[in-house]
Design an enzyme around this catalytic site. Structure first.
Site, short mmCIF file in Angstrom:
data_model
loop_
_atom_site.label_atom_id
_atom_site.label_comp_id
_atom_site.label_asym_id
_atom_site.label_seq_id
_atom_site.Cartn_x
_atom_site.Cartn_y
_atom_site.Cartn_z
N GLU A 1 -6.66 -7.72 0.00
CA GLU A 1 -7.04 -7.59 1.41
C GLU A 1 -8.49 -7.13 1.52
O GLU A 1 -8.94 -6.26 0.76
CB GLU A 1 -6.20 -6.53 2.12
CG GLU A 1 -4.77 -6.87 2.37
CD GLU A 1 -4.06 -5.72 3.09
OE1 GLU A 1 -4.73 -4.97 3.84
OE2 GLU A 1 -2.86 -5.56 2.89
N GLU B 1 0.82 -1.21 0.00
CA GLU B 1 0.00 0.00 0.00
C GLU B 1 0.86 1.26 0.00
O GLU B 1 0.80 2.08 0.93
CB GLU B 1 -0.96 0.00 1.19
CG GLU B 1 -2.10 -0.97 1.01
CD GLU B 1 -3.17 -0.84 2.09
OE1 GLU B 1 -2.93 -0.17 3.10
OE2 GLU B 1 -4.24 -1.45 1.91
C1 GLA Z 1 -3.96 -2.13 5.17
C2 GLA Z 1 -2.60 -2.77 5.25
C3 GLA Z 1 -2.53 -3.96 6.16
C4 GLA Z 1 -3.34 -3.72 7.40
C5 GLA Z 1 -4.74 -3.40 7.01
C6 GLA Z 1 -5.68 -3.25 8.18
O1 GLA Z 1 -4.74 -2.61 4.17
O2 GLA Z 1 -2.11 -3.14 3.99
O3 GLA Z 1 -1.18 -4.18 6.49
O4 GLA Z 1 -2.80 -2.66 8.11
O5 GLA Z 1 -4.75 -2.19 6.32
O6 GLA Z 1 -6.98 -2.94 7.76
#
Ligand code: GLA
Length: 689
Positions: A309, A152
C-alpha cells in the site's frame, strides 16, 4: 518471491480492491481500467468478512466468485485477503468478550475496525473457520496467487488488557521463564517497590497503575502482545498451508510502526509486505521512507519485499493531508523499488464514496479516470511493466545500521533521563547522514552477521544484550569501523543496566566509559568545538554526558561553563578497527561531517560517486546483471555522468547511455549494458490491452 515472479513475469502493480462497495457497471469499468493501467495484482476483499459470512457459518462466496472470475479473465492475480481484519457486527454482538480492553479498562466497541482481542480464542476460532471455507472454495481458482492474511496487525489495537489476555500473558511468561517465578523476579527486578511475586497467577498485564508500572513487565508485555498477534496470523497461515500449500502467504506491516516486531515475524512468513505513507508536507519524507524500506529488507536478508500500500496522492488520517505533487508518486514508487520492492500497490483502487476513508485518494479518484492522479497511475503501471528484470533482484550493502524493535520499545518507556530521546529520531540522525553520504545502507537486527560490512552504526540502540554487544566488539577487533551514539548499550534484554560505566559491554571497543547523563532542558543548546580547532556548523542539542577516556581521542569537545574541554565525540583504534562515540546530538552538518569521515575511513564506497545533492542512487543485483536506479528528490535538474555505459531501461529500445538528464522528481533506471536493445518478449508480462 519466486512463485509470484514467475506468475506475474515482473513486478506486481495494483492496489487494494474493494468491489463490494460498487455496482456491477462500476466493477466492469474497473476491469477495463485495470487492464489499461497494466494492473496485474490486487489485494482483494481485505474488509469483506461481513459480506461473505453475513451470519454465523452462513458462508456466501457468490459475489466474490464473479469478481475472481473477472480478475482471472483480465490477467489480474488476486492477493486474496483472508478477510479477518474487521470482525462482522454479528460476532461482536454474539461474543462481546472478543472486544479489546485498554490499560484503563475501557472496552473498545465495534464500529471502526480491528476490534478484537488478539488472545481471544473465539476470534481465532471464527477467523480460522472463515479461512478454511475461503481457502477450500478458492483453492483451484486461476486468479489466486497470494494470500493476504489480516491487515496491518496491531495498528489500532496492539495490546489488550482484558482477563483473557492476562491469562495468556501468564501462560507466555510461564514458558519464557521456564516455570521459574524467581527467574521472572530477577528479570523484572521485583525487589524494587515490593513487587516480588510468589507465583505466576499473581502477575497481571501492566494495567493503569498509580505510577510507573514495572518497566521490564511493560517490555515483556510488548513482546507478548506482538507474539499474540503473530499467533493470530499463524492460526490462519496454518490453515492456508494445509489447504493451499503452493500459495504463498503474507501480511502487510505499516512503515514506521512500533507495535509489531517485524524481525520476529518475518521468518514465519513467505513474503514480507509493507504499507508506506510518507507525508508530502515533510521536506525529507523520502529519507524516512528509505529507512523504513531498508529496515524491512533487513528482515529478509536483502531479498525483495512487497509494497502492498501507498497513497496515490493524499491520505485522510493526518491533521493536514497534503496531496502528492505531479511526479512525486512516481518518484516515491520508484524509490521503493530501488530499495527492494517487487510490488508497487496502493490503498486503494477506487476512492470510496462513503465511509471513513472517502477523502483518501484512490487510483481511480472520485473524478474518474480522466484525472491527473489516474493518468499518473496508468503511466507508472506501463513503465513498471517495461522492467521485468527488476523482480527477484537482491540488495547487499557495505554499511549497516543496527535496529531492534525491543530496543525501540524499551527506549521509549517512561522514567528515563529525557523524554526528548526518541528512537526513530535518533536512528534518522545517523541514517540521514549516511544517506547524504551516498552509501547504500542495510538496516539489520543486532543478531545479523556483521562480517561482510565495512561500517556498522548503532544509533540510540539503548537495549543491547551482552551477546549482541560482544559481536559488535568482535566486528571492530576484526577490522570493522563502528559509530555509536549516546544512550546505546545501556541495558540488557530485561531492561537492567549493564554495570561498570555506560555503555559497559562496548566500553573496551570505544576506549571510554560514561559516568553520568546530563540531558539538556527543552530547547537548550549544547556548545561544542572541534578538537582540531576547525570551525563547526553550529551547536548541538538534547544531550550531554560525562565521558571518561580510556584510550579514545576526542574529535569534538563540549564548550562553556562546567563542560569546557570535556569529550563530546571520540575515536578509538581497537584491534584492526576504529570505533567512534558521539556523546551529544551535534548540529546535522557536523554530524554529517563526522559520519562522512567514518564512511571514508571504512572504505565503504558510495553507490555512485559525485552525485549532486538531492539525487539518490540505489543498486539491485540480479543473476549476472544489476540495475541502478537514480532518483532526483530535489528541485533542480541535473545531468549525471555514469562511470561506465548502461542501458536506459525506461527508454524505448533501451539505448546505451553515459549521461543521464534528471528533471526535478526525475527517475532513471539503468541496467547492465547487456540488458540493452529491445526487451525480449518472453520476459514481458502478459499483454492485456
Ligand atoms: C492502512 C490500511 C488501509 C487503509 C490505509 C489508509 O494502510 O491498511 O486499509 O486504511 O491505511 O491510508
Amino acid at each position: 518471491m519466486r512463485v509470484l515472479r514467475s506468475r506475474l513475469g515482473g513486478l506486481a502493480f495494483g492496489g487494494d480492491y474493494n468491489p463490494e462497495q460498487w455496482d456491477a457497471a462500476t466493477r466492469a469499468e474497473d476491469l477495463r481500467l485495470m487492464a489499461d493501467a497494466k494492473v496485474n495484482m490486487v489485494n482483494l476483499g481485505v474488509f469483506a468478512w461481513a459480506r461473505v459470512e453475513p451470519a454465523r457459518d452462513a458462508y456466501d462466496f457468490t459475489f466474490f466468485d464473479e469478481v475472481m472470475d473477472g480478475l482471472a479473465a483480465h490477467g489480474v492475480t488476486a492477493d486474496l485477503a483472508t478477510m479477518t481484519a474487521s470482525p462482522p457486527p454479528w460476532l461482536g454482538h454474539e461474543h462481546p468478550e472478543i472486544l479489546p480492553v485498554t490499560a484503563d479498562g475501557t472496552v473498545l466497541s465495534p464500529g471502526g475496525r480491528q476490534h478484537f482481542c488478539p488472545s481471544s480464542p473465539v476470534y481465532r476460532d471464527r477467523a480460522a473457520r472463515l479461512v478454511e471455507a475461503l481457502a477450500t472454495h478458492y483453492r483451484d481458482h486461476p486468479a489466486l496467487g497470494l494470500w493476504h492474511i489480516g491487515n496491518e496487525y496491531g495498528i489500532h489495537v496492539a495490546e489488550c488488557f482484558c482477563d483473557v489476555s492476562a491469562a495468556d500473558f501468564r501462560r507466555w511468561l510461564h514458558e519464557r521463564y521456564a516455570g521459574d517465578i524467581d527467574a521472572l523476579n530477577a528479570a523484572w527486578s521485583t525487589d524494587f517497590w515490593s513487587q516480588r511475586y510468589a507465583a505466576f497467577d499473581q502477575v497481571l498485564p501492566p494495567r493503569a497503575a498509580p505510577t510507573y508500572p514495572n518497566p521490564s513487565q511493560q517490555l515483556d508485555f510488548k513482546r507478548f502482545s506482538s507474539e499474540a498477534l503473530r499467533a493470530c496470523f499463524e492460526v490462519e497461515r496454518d490453515v492456508l498451508r494445509r489447504v493451499t500449500p503452493d500459495v504463498p502467504v503474507t501480511t502487510n506491516f505499516l512503515a514506521g510502526h512500533k507495535t509489531v516486531d517485524v524481525y520476529d515475524w518475518a521468518p514465519h512468513m513467505d513474503a514480507v509486505a509493507f504499507d508506506s505513507y510518507p507525508d508530502p508536507h515533510e521536506k525529507h519524507a523520502h529519507i524516512g521512507a528509505a529507512l523504513s524500506y531498508d529496515a524491512l529488507r533487513g528482515a529478509v536478508d536483502g531479498a525483495p519485499w512487497l509494497l502492498t500500500e501507498q497513497a496515490p496522492s493524499a491520505v485522510n488520517w493526518r491533521s493536514r493531508n497534503g496531496g502528492k505533487a505531479p511526479g512525486q508518486m512516481r518518484l516515491w514508487s520508484w524509490q521503493a523499488v530501488a530499495h527492494g520492492a517487487d510490488a508497487v500497490m496502493y490503498f486503494q483502487w477506487r476512492q470510496s464514496r462513503g465511509g471513513a476513508e472517502k477523502f483518501h485518494s484512490g487510483m481511480v479518484p472520485h473524478g474518474g479516470a480522466d484525472t491527473r492522479v489516474h493518468r499518473e497511475v496508468r503511466a507508472l503501471g506501463r513503465e513498471l511493466a517495461a522492467v521485468p528484470e527488476l523482480a527477484g533482484t537482491h540488495t547487499r550493502n557495505e554499511v549497516a545500521v543496527l535496529f531492534d524493535w525491543n530496543s525501540w520499545w524499551a527506549l521509549e518507556l517512561d522514567s528515563h533521563p529525557s523524554e526528548g530521546v526518541r528512537c526513530i529520531e535518533q536512528v534518522l540522525d545517523y541514517y540521514g547522514a549516511l544517506f547524504e553520504a551516498g552509501v547504500g545502507i542495510d538496516v539489520v537486527h543486532p543478531s545479523a552477521d556483521l562480517s561482510g560490512y565495512k561500517l556498522v552504526v548503532l544509533p540510540g540502540l539503548y537495549l543491547l544484550s551482552e551477546e549482541h554487544a560482544g559481536r559488535v566488539v568482535d566486528f571492530v577487533a576484526a577490522g570493522g569501523h563502528l559509530v555509536v551514539s549516546f544512550f546505546t548499550g545501556i541495558v540488557d534484554e530485561h531492561d537492567r543496566v549493564h554495570l561498570g560505566g555506560y555503555p559497559a559491554p562496548l566500553g573496551k571497543a570505544l576506549g571510554l566509559h560514561v559516568e553520568e547523563f546530563w540531558p539538556t532542558a527543552e530547547g537548550e543548546s549544547v556548545a561544542l568545538r572541534a578538537a582540531d580547532g576547525e570551525p563547526l556548523a553550529g551547536d548541538g542539542s538534547l544531550w550531554r554526558e560525562d565521558v571518561v577516556l580510556a584510550g579514545a581521542r576526542p574529535e569534538l569537545l563540549f564548550a562553556g561553563p562546567d563542560w569546557e574541554g570535556r569529550p563530546a565525540a571520540t575515536v578509538h583504534t581497537f584491534g584492526g578497527g576504529t570505533a567512534r562515540y558521539v556523546a551529544t546530538r551535534p548540529h546535522p552538518a557536523d554530524l554529517g561531517a563526522l559520519v562522512a569521515r567514518a564512511v571514508a575511513e571504512s572504505g565503504a564506497a558510495p553507490v555512485l560517486p559525485g552525485l549532486p545533492a538531492g539525487v539518490e542512487a540505489a543498486l539491485r543485483r540480479g543473476d549476472g546483471y544489476d540495475v541502478l536506479v537514480l532518483l532526483n528528490h530535489g528541485d533542480t535538474a541535473h545531468d549525471v555522468d555514469l562511470p561506465e555505459p548502461r542501458a536506459d531501461l525506461l527508454a524505448a529500445d533501451r539505448p546505451e547511455v553515459r549521461r543521464v538528464a534528471l528533471e526535478p522528481r526525475g527517475v532513471a533506471v539503468l541496467g547492465s549494458p547487456h540488458l540493452g536493445g529491445p526487451r525480449p518478449d518472453d520476459a514481458a508480462p502478459a499483454a492485456r490491452d
